[in-house]
Structure formats: structure tokens, C-alpha cells
Scaffold this motif. Structure first.
Motif, PDB file in Angstrom:
ATOM      1  N   ALA A  87     -14.088  -8.043  -5.884  1.00  0.00           N
ATOM      2  CA  ALA A  87     -14.339  -7.326  -4.629  1.00  0.00           C
ATOM      3  C   ALA A  87     -14.123  -5.823  -4.743  1.00  0.00           C
ATOM      4  N   ALA A  88     -13.922  -5.311  -5.967  1.00  0.00           N
ATOM      5  CA  ALA A  88     -13.720  -3.873  -6.192  1.00  0.00           C
ATOM      6  C   ALA A  88     -12.555  -3.323  -5.383  1.00  0.00           C
ATOM      7  N   VAL A  89     -11.502  -4.122  -5.230  1.00  0.00           N
ATOM      8  CA  VAL A  89     -10.317  -3.656  -4.511  1.00  0.00           C
ATOM      9  C   VAL A  89      -9.548  -2.685  -5.408  1.00  0.00           C
ATOM     10  N   PRO A  90      -9.320  -1.440  -4.958  1.00  0.00           N
ATOM     11  CA  PRO A  90      -8.605  -0.466  -5.798  1.00  0.00           C
ATOM     12  C   PRO A  90      -7.091  -0.649  -5.692  1.00  0.00           C
ATOM     13  N   ALA A  91      -6.450  -0.869  -6.807  1.00  0.00           N
ATOM     14  CA  ALA A  91      -4.998  -1.104  -6.808  1.00  0.00           C
ATOM     15  C   ALA A  91      -4.228   0.070  -6.232  1.00  0.00           C
ATOM     16  N   ASP A  92      -4.740   1.301  -6.417  1.00  0.00           N
ATOM     17  CA  ASP A  92      -4.003   2.459  -5.940  1.00  0.00           C
ATOM     18  C   ASP A  92      -4.121   2.650  -4.428  1.00  0.00           C
ATOM     19  N   ALA A  93      -4.860   1.772  -3.760  1.00  0.00           N
ATOM     20  CA  ALA A  93      -4.957   1.823  -2.299  1.00  0.00           C
ATOM     21  C   ALA A  93      -3.995   0.847  -1.634  1.00  0.00           C
ATOM     22  N   LEU A  94      -3.120   0.226  -2.437  1.00  0.00           N
ATOM     23  CA  LEU A  94      -2.275  -0.855  -1.933  1.00  0.00           C
ATOM     24  C   LEU A  94      -0.795  -0.587  -2.172  1.00  0.00           C
ATOM     25  N   GLU A  95       0.046  -1.197  -1.337  1.00  0.00           N
ATOM     26  CA  GLU A  95       1.470  -1.271  -1.601  1.00  0.00           C
ATOM     27  C   GLU A  95       1.921  -2.702  -1.327  1.00  0.00           C
ATOM     28  N   PRO A  96       2.797  -3.245  -2.176  1.00  0.00           N
ATOM     29  CA  PRO A  96       3.154  -4.667  -2.058  1.00  0.00           C
ATOM     30  C   PRO A  96       4.002  -4.959  -0.834  1.00  0.00           C
ATOM     31  N   LEU A  97       3.830  -6.152  -0.275  1.00  0.00           N
ATOM     32  CA  LEU A  97       4.625  -6.596   0.857  1.00  0.00           C
ATOM     33  C   LEU A  97       5.416  -7.852   0.506  1.00  0.00           C
ATOM     34  N   LEU A  98       4.726  -8.886  -0.023  1.00  0.00           N
ATOM     35  CA  LEU A  98       5.413 -10.135  -0.351  1.00  0.00           C
ATOM     36  C   LEU A  98       4.531 -10.989  -1.248  1.00  0.00           C
ATOM     37  N   THR A  99       5.118 -12.026  -1.810  1.00  0.00           N
ATOM     38  CA  THR A  99       4.351 -13.055  -2.508  1.00  0.00           C
ATOM     39  C   THR A  99       4.759 -14.422  -1.983  1.00  0.00           C
ATOM     40  N   HIS A 100       3.778 -15.323  -1.964  1.00  0.00           N
ATOM     41  CA  HIS A 100       4.003 -16.723  -1.590  1.00  0.00           C
ATOM     42  C   HIS A 100       3.534 -17.563  -2.770  1.00  0.00           C
ATOM     43  N   VAL A 101       4.315 -18.560  -3.169  1.00  0.00           N
ATOM     44  CA  VAL A 101       3.983 -19.367  -4.341  1.00  0.00           C
ATOM     45  C   VAL A 101       3.835 -20.840  -3.948  1.00  0.00           C
ATOM     46  N   LEU A 102       2.687 -21.397  -4.264  1.00  0.00           N
ATOM     47  CA  LEU A 102       2.468 -22.841  -4.177  1.00  0.00           C
ATOM     48  C   LEU A 102       2.760 -23.419  -5.553  1.00  0.00           C
ATOM     49  N   ASP A 103       3.782 -24.249  -5.656  1.00  0.00           N
ATOM     50  CA  ASP A 103       4.227 -24.779  -6.950  1.00  0.00           C
ATOM     51  C   ASP A 103       4.024 -26.291  -6.979  1.00  0.00           C
ATOM     52  N   THR A 116      -2.682  -1.866   2.867  1.00  0.00           N
ATOM     53  CA  THR A 116      -3.463  -0.722   2.415  1.00  0.00           C
ATOM     54  C   THR A 116      -2.711   0.566   2.742  1.00  0.00           C
ATOM     55  N   VAL A 117      -2.819   1.544   1.851  1.00  0.00           N
ATOM     56  CA  VAL A 117      -2.249   2.871   2.114  1.00  0.00           C
ATOM     57  C   VAL A 117      -3.363   3.889   2.349  1.00  0.00           C
ATOM     58  N   ARG A 118      -4.586   3.495   2.132  1.00  0.00           N
ATOM     59  CA  ARG A 118      -5.756   4.298   2.476  1.00  0.00           C
ATOM     60  C   ARG A 118      -6.932   3.339   2.658  1.00  0.00           C
ATOM     61  N   PRO A 119      -7.902   3.698   3.485  1.00  0.00           N
ATOM     62  CA  PRO A 119      -9.026   2.792   3.719  1.00  0.00           C
ATOM     63  C   PRO A 119      -9.953   2.711   2.508  1.00  0.00           C
ATOM     64  N   PHE A 120     -10.580   1.579   2.329  1.00  0.00           N
ATOM     65  CA  PHE A 120     -11.609   1.398   1.302  1.00  0.00           C
ATOM     66  C   PHE A 120     -12.540   0.296   1.776  1.00  0.00           C
ATOM     67  N   GLU A 121     -13.718   0.240   1.183  1.00  0.00           N
ATOM     68  CA  GLU A 121     -14.680  -0.804   1.504  1.00  0.00           C
ATOM     69  C   GLU A 121     -14.856  -1.714   0.295  1.00  0.00           C
ATOM     70  N   PRO A 122     -14.645  -3.011   0.446  1.00  0.00           N
ATOM     71  CA  PRO A 122     -14.839  -3.933  -0.670  1.00  0.00           C
ATOM     72  C   PRO A 122     -16.326  -4.055  -1.015  1.00  0.00           C
ATOM     73  N   GLN A 123     -16.573  -4.481  -2.237  1.00  0.00           N
ATOM     74  CA  GLN A 123     -17.954  -4.654  -2.695  1.00  0.00           C
ATOM     75  C   GLN A 123     -18.064  -5.983  -3.429  1.00  0.00           C
ATOM     76  N   ILE A 124     -19.140  -6.696  -3.195  1.00  0.00           N
ATOM     77  CA  ILE A 124     -19.397  -7.928  -3.943  1.00  0.00           C
ATOM     78  C   ILE A 124     -19.843  -7.539  -5.346  1.00  0.00           C
ATOM     79  N   THR A 125     -19.064  -7.910  -6.331  1.00  0.00           N
ATOM     80  CA  THR A 125     -19.328  -7.488  -7.706  1.00  0.00           C
ATOM     81  C   THR A 125     -19.650  -8.649  -8.638  1.00  0.00           C
ATOM     82  N   ASP A 126     -19.635  -9.898  -8.136  1.00  0.00           N
ATOM     83  CA  ASP A 126     -20.029 -11.030  -8.969  1.00  0.00           C
ATOM     84  C   ASP A 126     -20.554 -12.138  -8.068  1.00  0.00           C
ATOM     85  N   ALA A 127     -20.835 -13.288  -8.664  1.00  0.00           N
ATOM     86  CA  ALA A 127     -21.487 -14.378  -7.932  1.00  0.00           C
ATOM     87  C   ALA A 127     -20.518 -15.251  -7.147  1.00  0.00           C
ATOM     88  N   GLU A 128     -19.249 -14.858  -7.093  1.00  0.00           N
ATOM     89  CA  GLU A 128     -18.266 -15.734  -6.473  1.00  0.00           C
ATOM     90  C   GLU A 128     -18.155 -15.558  -4.960  1.00  0.00           C
TER      91      GLU A 128
END
Length: 304
Positions: A87-103, A116-128
Motif C-alpha cells: 500500500a506504499a505506506v511510508p514508515a516515516d509518517a508513522l509512530e508506534p502505539l501498540l501491538t496485538h499478538v494472536l498466538d 500517522t504523524v503526517r498525512p499520506f495517500e496509500p497506493q495499490i502497488t500489487d495484486a493483493e
């Protein structure tokens, strides 16, 4: 991709993690070393969801970008990589909040949640993906969700809007271990700040903050008093540490902590205070804050 995805043919070399994990009952889950996905939260627009391609398991449902972890790859790193690839999500536009684990014992799926720490627009970059969309939080439950994401969503939803706070009674935490701190209070405070700065990067066990997820990145406020206030002189450890604030008490450290807790609670922030001082714990409890002992925090910092 989300839990249990089917994959298309590969046309080139792939990581050893791009393979099925087989459970003792024959259950197959994608990702030899587990899988991970990223739930991105834009507090103005909602959460970023992926309308999943028809060929995938539970195709046509909505979930989050993600996929198999590579060999030796941390779960959060995998979530960031997969969300960028899909989805072309830029890592530098994010700050972590939490993780949830299904084990499941033989396999894990980690949902990494980031603001997000700044706005961005996702892009479809593969067939998924059939579609990528920012969905308001209150509208997520109305979509046909991937079943495992639907199971996790009710527990995640109330945690997305506010970062929890950890208020640290530095004098009490430092004094909980007889390591010679009384000979150099500022040095002992520097060591505590260094450990908290590292935790601000790697996260803390969420149970320490009373949260039913795996890891959390709280806003930490460390209250210093007396000689310990000299801890940052010429060595501003907290200056480069995200989510770490140092408060120098003008008078009583306990009074400063109570006022900090009061302000945070008035803003609706969930607060945990790290102290073994019984009187202080009673004072912050009256404001709606929970508390943990100094030893519990020290143990968490020693074993990230």
C-alpha cells in the motif's frame, strides 16, 4: 495479508518465511516464522483498510496490509515492510502505539498499530488489494471484515484514540534498589532515563499499563526532585527520545506527580504511576490512575 492467506505463484527467489506453517492438527497458516500486519490510524480520517483480492483466503473482505515475516525479522518491521509493499505506506509518517499478538502456539500473527504523524495517500502497488480506503473508526464494524480481524477489532477499537501515560516517581524507583544511588543521585537518575529512553523506542509490556495487548508505547513523564534534577545537565538524554518527558519538581516530587496525573486524567488519558509509595498511590488512585510498584518497572526495563 491477514490470517490464513492463500498466495499466488511466485516468479522468483523468496524468503524462507514465505511458506506454510503447519499446526499439530493439520491447520495451515501462511508464514513459516509467523505473519504481521499494520493497522494505521489517522485520527482525522480513520483507519487504513485493504479490500482483499478475490483469490486470497476470505477474498472480498476487509482487513489490513500484512504478510509473512522474513527469517530473523521482527514483527513490527515485517508489518512496516508489508504495508509499504502492498500500500506504499511510508514508515516515516508513522509512530508506534501498540501491538496485538494472536498466538496459536505453532504460529503467530502480530497486528502493529501506529498513528500517522503526517498525512499520506496509500497506493495499490500489487495484486493483493481491490481497494484501499481510510475508514472512520465507527464505520469499520459495518464492513464485511476478515474473520480474524473482526475478532480482534472490538478489543483494539477503544485503544486507538489515546496514548496511555506512564508517570514515573524517579526518586522511589531509583531508591528501590541498593546499588549506591545515594552517592550519585544525578547519575542514578541518568541511568533510569537512559533505560526509559530505550523503552520509548522498543515499547513496554502492555500489561504493565493495564492493557490487554502485547506491547505499548506510552507517553512517559519522569518526575525528578532534589539532586536528581541535575541528571540532564549537559546530557539531555530525553531530548532525542520520543514520548519521554522530564519534569523537574519545583518542590515536592509527590505533589508534582499528583498535578501531572490530574492534568492527564482531565484530558481523558489512561494513566499508570510507577511508585511503591503507598500514600502517593492512594492520592493518584483518587484521581482515577492505576499504579505499579517500582520493582515491576525496573524488571520491565531490565528485560525488554
Amino acid at each position: 495479508m491477514t490470517v490464513g492467506d492463500m498466495r499466488p505463484p511466485f516468479n522468483g527467489p523468496r524468503d524462507p518465511g514465505d511458506a506454510w506453517a503447519l499446526g499439530p492438527d493439520g491447520t495451515k497458516m501462511w508464514g513459516r516464522f509467523g505473519s504481521a500486519g499494520l493497522l494505521v490510524v489517522d485520527r482525522a480520517r480513520g483507519v487504513l483498510l485493504q479490500h482483499r483480492a478475490a483469490w486470497s483466503h476470505f477474498g472480498g473482505t476487509w482487513g489490513i496490509p500484512g504478510g509473512a515475516r522474513h527469517q530473523g525479522e521482527a514483527a513490527v518491521d515485517a508489518a512496516l515492510r508489508e504495508s509499504h509493499e502492498e500500500a506504499a505506506v511510508p514508515a516515516d509518517a508513522l509512530e508506534p502505539l501498540l501491538t496485538h499478538v494472536l498466538d496459536l502456539g505453532f504460529w503467530t500473527y502480530t497486528t502493529a498499530v501506529a498513528w500517522t504523524v503526517r498525512p499520506f495517500e496509500p497506493q495499490i502497488t500489487d495484486a493483493e488489494s481491490l481497494e484501499l480506503a481510510w475508514v472512520p473508526v465507527e464505520e469499520v464494524g459495518a464492513l464485511p471484515l476478515h474473520p480474524k480481524f473482526a475478532e480482534a477489532w472490538p478489543g483494539l477499537k477503544p485503544l486507538l484514540g489515546r496514548r496511555p501515560a506512564l508517570v514515573v516517581d524517579a526518586a522511589n524507583v531509583i531508591g528501590a534498589r541498593p546499588d549506591g544511588w545515594w552517592r550519585d543521585r544525578a547519575g542514578a537518575a541518568r541511568r533510569l532515563l537512559g533505560a526509559l529512553a530505550a523503552a520509548a523506542e522498543s515499547g513496554l509490556p502492555a500489561g504493565l499499563l493495564g492493557l490487554g495487548v502485547h506491547t505499548a508505547w506510552p507517553h512517559a513523564v519522569v518526575v525528578l526532585e532534589g539532586q536528581a534534577k541535575e541528571a540532564l545537565a549537559g546530557n539531555d538524554l530525553a531530548g532525542d527520545a520520543p514520548r519521554l518527558e522530564v519534569a523537574r519538581a519545583a518542590g515536592s516530587g509527590d505533589d508534582e506527580i499528583v498535578e501531572r496525573v490530574r492534568a492527564l486524567r482531565e484530558g481523558g488519558t489512561p494513566v499508570t504511576v510507577a511508585t511503591s509509595d503507598r500514600a502517593l498511590r492512594e492520592r493518584v488512585a483518587a484521581l482515577g490512575a492505576r499504579s505499579i510498584g517500582a520493582g515491576a518497572l525496573r524488571e520491565a526495563l531490565a528485560h525488554p
